[in-house]
Design a protein around this motif. Sequence first.
Motif, PDB file in Angstrom:
ATOM      1  N   GLY A   1      -4.346  -6.435 -50.033  1.00 52.16           N
ATOM      2  CA  GLY A   1      -3.170  -7.263 -50.297  1.00 52.16           C
ATOM      3  C   GLY A   1      -3.242  -8.620 -49.636  1.00 52.16           C
TER       4      GLY A   1
ATOM      5  N   ASP B   1      -2.613  -1.577 -50.397  1.00 53.24           N
ATOM      6  CA  ASP B   1      -3.004  -2.120 -49.091  1.00 53.24           C
ATOM      7  C   ASP B   1      -2.394  -1.292 -47.977  1.00 53.24           C
ATOM      8  OD1 ASP B   1      -3.076  -3.946 -46.654  1.00 53.24           O
ATOM      9  OD2 ASP B   1      -4.092  -5.196 -48.111  1.00 53.24           O
TER      10      ASP B   1
ATOM     11  N   LEU C   1       2.734  -7.719 -47.751  1.00 45.20           N
ATOM     12  CA  LEU C   1       1.782  -8.450 -48.572  1.00 45.20           C
ATOM     13  C   LEU C   1       1.547  -9.827 -47.951  1.00 45.20           C
ATOM     14  CD1 LEU C   1       0.375  -7.923 -51.402  1.00 45.20           C
ATOM     15  CD2 LEU C   1       2.128  -9.435 -52.340  1.00 45.20           C
TER      16      LEU C   1
ATOM     17  N   VAL D   1       2.795  -2.420 -56.601  1.00 47.10           N
ATOM     18  CA  VAL D   1       2.258  -2.731 -55.281  1.00 47.10           C
ATOM     19  C   VAL D   1       2.603  -1.591 -54.329  1.00 47.10           C
ATOM     20  CG1 VAL D   1       2.239  -4.354 -53.358  1.00 47.10           C
ATOM     21  CG2 VAL D   1       2.532  -5.200 -55.711  1.00 47.10           C
TER      22      VAL D   1
ATOM     23  N   VAL E   1      -1.856  -2.744 -56.954  1.00 48.94           N
ATOM     24  CA  VAL E   1      -2.375  -3.348 -55.725  1.00 48.94           C
ATOM     25  C   VAL E   1      -2.068  -2.388 -54.582  1.00 48.94           C
ATOM     26  CG1 VAL E   1      -2.195  -5.263 -54.087  1.00 48.94           C
ATOM     27  CG2 VAL E   1      -2.132  -5.715 -56.548  1.00 48.94           C
TER      28      VAL E   1
ATOM     29  N   TYR F   1      -5.274 -12.612 -49.642  1.00 50.90           N
ATOM     30  CA  TYR F   1      -5.359 -13.658 -50.668  1.00 50.90           C
ATOM     31  C   TYR F   1      -6.249 -13.242 -51.826  1.00 50.90           C
ATOM     32  CZ  TYR F   1      -3.590 -16.232 -46.690  1.00 50.90           C
ATOM     33  OH  TYR F   1      -2.842 -16.621 -45.623  1.00 50.90           O
TER      34      TYR F   1
ATOM     35  N   THR G   1      -4.625 -10.282 -53.900  1.00 48.43           N
ATOM     36  CA  THR G   1      -3.405 -10.685 -54.600  1.00 48.43           C
ATOM     37  C   THR G   1      -3.716 -11.633 -55.748  1.00 48.43           C
ATOM     38  OG1 THR G   1      -2.132 -10.440 -52.548  1.00 48.43           O
ATOM     39  CG2 THR G   1      -1.145 -11.743 -54.312  1.00 48.43           C
ATOM     40  N   GLU G   2      -4.562 -12.638 -55.492  1.00 47.41           N
ATOM     41  CA  GLU G   2      -4.920 -13.580 -56.549  1.00 47.41           C
ATOM     42  C   GLU G   2      -5.729 -12.908 -57.653  1.00 47.41           C
ATOM     43  OE1 GLU G   2      -4.914 -17.953 -54.465  1.00 47.41           O
ATOM     44  OE2 GLU G   2      -6.818 -16.875 -54.543  1.00 47.41           O
TER      45      GLU G   2
ATOM     46  N   ALA H   1       5.889 -13.623 -53.232  1.00 50.56           N
ATOM     47  CA  ALA H   1       4.671 -13.208 -53.931  1.00 50.56           C
ATOM     48  C   ALA H   1       4.798 -11.784 -54.450  1.00 50.56           C
ATOM     49  CB  ALA H   1       3.470 -13.331 -52.993  1.00 50.56           C
ATOM     50  N   LEU H   2       5.412 -10.920 -53.641  1.00 51.40           N
ATOM     51  CA  LEU H   2       5.624  -9.531 -54.057  1.00 51.40           C
ATOM     52  C   LEU H   2       6.529  -9.473 -55.280  1.00 51.40           C
ATOM     53  CD1 LEU H   2       5.109  -6.548 -53.362  1.00 51.40           C
ATOM     54  CD2 LEU H   2       7.107  -6.626 -51.858  1.00 51.40           C
TER      55      LEU H   2
ATOM     56  N   LEU I   1      -1.223 -17.774 -58.101  1.00 45.58           N
ATOM     57  CA  LEU I   1      -0.975 -16.513 -58.790  1.00 45.58           C
ATOM     58  C   LEU I   1      -1.116 -16.640 -60.295  1.00 45.58           C
ATOM     59  CD1 LEU I   1       2.122 -15.373 -56.692  1.00 45.58           C
ATOM     60  CD2 LEU I   1      -0.255 -14.633 -56.441  1.00 45.58           C
TER      61      LEU I   1
ATOM     62  N   LEU J   1       4.566 -10.458 -58.456  1.00 48.39           N
ATOM     63  CA  LEU J   1       3.696  -9.381 -58.934  1.00 48.39           C
ATOM     64  C   LEU J   1       4.510  -8.284 -59.610  1.00 48.39           C
ATOM     65  CD1 LEU J   1       1.079  -8.934 -56.044  1.00 48.39           C
ATOM     66  CD2 LEU J   1       0.985 -10.440 -58.025  1.00 48.39           C
TER      67      LEU J   1
END
Length: 452
Positions: free
Chosen positions: A169, A205, A210, A233, A203, A171, A174-175, A222-223, A359, A226
């Motif tokens: 989780g 982790d 995140l 996630v 995702v 960079y 996530t990307e 960001a979460l 993203l 997604l």
Amino acid sequence: MEPSRILVVGGGFAGVECARRLERKLAATEAEITLVSPFGYQLYLPLLPHVASGVVTPQSVAVSLRRILRRTTIVPGGAIGVDTRAKVCVVRKINDEIVDVRYDQIVLAPGSVTRTFDIPGLDEYAYGMKTLAEAAYVRDHVIEQLDLAAAGNDEAERACRLQFVVVGGGYAGTETAACLQRLTTAATRRYPRLDPRLVKWHVVDIAPKLMPELGDRLGRKALEVLRDRGIEVSLGVSVAEVGADSVKLTDGRVLPSHTLIWTAGVAASPLVGTLGAETVKGRLAVTPYMSVPGADGVFALGDAAAVPDLAVGGGAVCPPTAQHAQRQGKAVAENIIASLRGTPMQPYRHRDLGLVVDLGGADAVSKPLGVEMSGLPAQAVARGYHLMALRTNVAKIRVGTNWTLNAIAGDDFVRTGFQARRPARLRDFEFTDSYLTQEQVREHTASPAAGR
């Protein structure tokens, strides 16, 4: 006086910036500069998710070393051991010939490799995102899963091929998940037999948050991005076992999937272990001048070195990011020049400029100079930073053109068939089993044939 032999190991941000500065500041009569790199390009790692998702082409993020460096001798190969007492670097060239390269000063910037754990099936079934070839391979693999799902009639098999798992989780993870999810979502419009609802991204982790480096607010943003796209996630969870068509998590869940992309951190290059020098969490311990204590003429920087972060203080070390690597490369070059000319060396100090996370599309989160941003403004900052960081105008134009063309015309979802009949795994791309042990290095350099 004979020119000093300066050897730079690594063609990444740190190594290339060091060689560029040495070329500019030292005359040919002062130094002979040699750079060892397995590939003839400097890879811009932050854009690998864009390569995997087809937003930019591979050659756009691979800047030719021969375009950047004009009088540096480039040795195509990998350093597999360093004897600091004999001042010899053992290099395996791309034709498997092993040669000894002698030096007066050596700059160790071999970068990092994918960090793995003793998880059943991981080495056999996981895919990485650390090299250009891996990014191209992952793209081919993902599109292949769409092709196979569309061609098959078994509903369970179809659902299995359309589930994708990304571990990590940070960079990279996530990307990667965000960009590839956009790829598969757009692709389903061209596959009339595929139900878009079957395409699922996960995702995973072990961390409770995140991208914690971004702070709570941007991490939550960001979460949200997604999850709004349908990406599941799972935090505080890791992988227990990987099979050919399943991923078992530590919470007991089993995800049917033919795709596990592993981005759970990096470790310093195994070259570090050949020196017999002190390390800090696997990275070479260095002074603020980036010299290795007790090793004459040895400097280390980038992902492979624990460089003290004087701007933060308190015993902190610089994070393994591109902005630090580039500036460390220039600083090491200046310190080598100072040592050759008998002037004082300067400690490395750099205030972190912030973080950017692209993203895909209009989605991004950025924290330039501590200012939290999201959405289009953050995307403008992220892409502006990437263009600024690319080393040549040709690369900047190529990447900018790719972004524009992809935004206008989209993707054609073409796979190249790269290693289609031979599945490639983590070890096939990073050659982590090629390095010598410290004892093997000493035996090699002590042999009568060494140096011939």
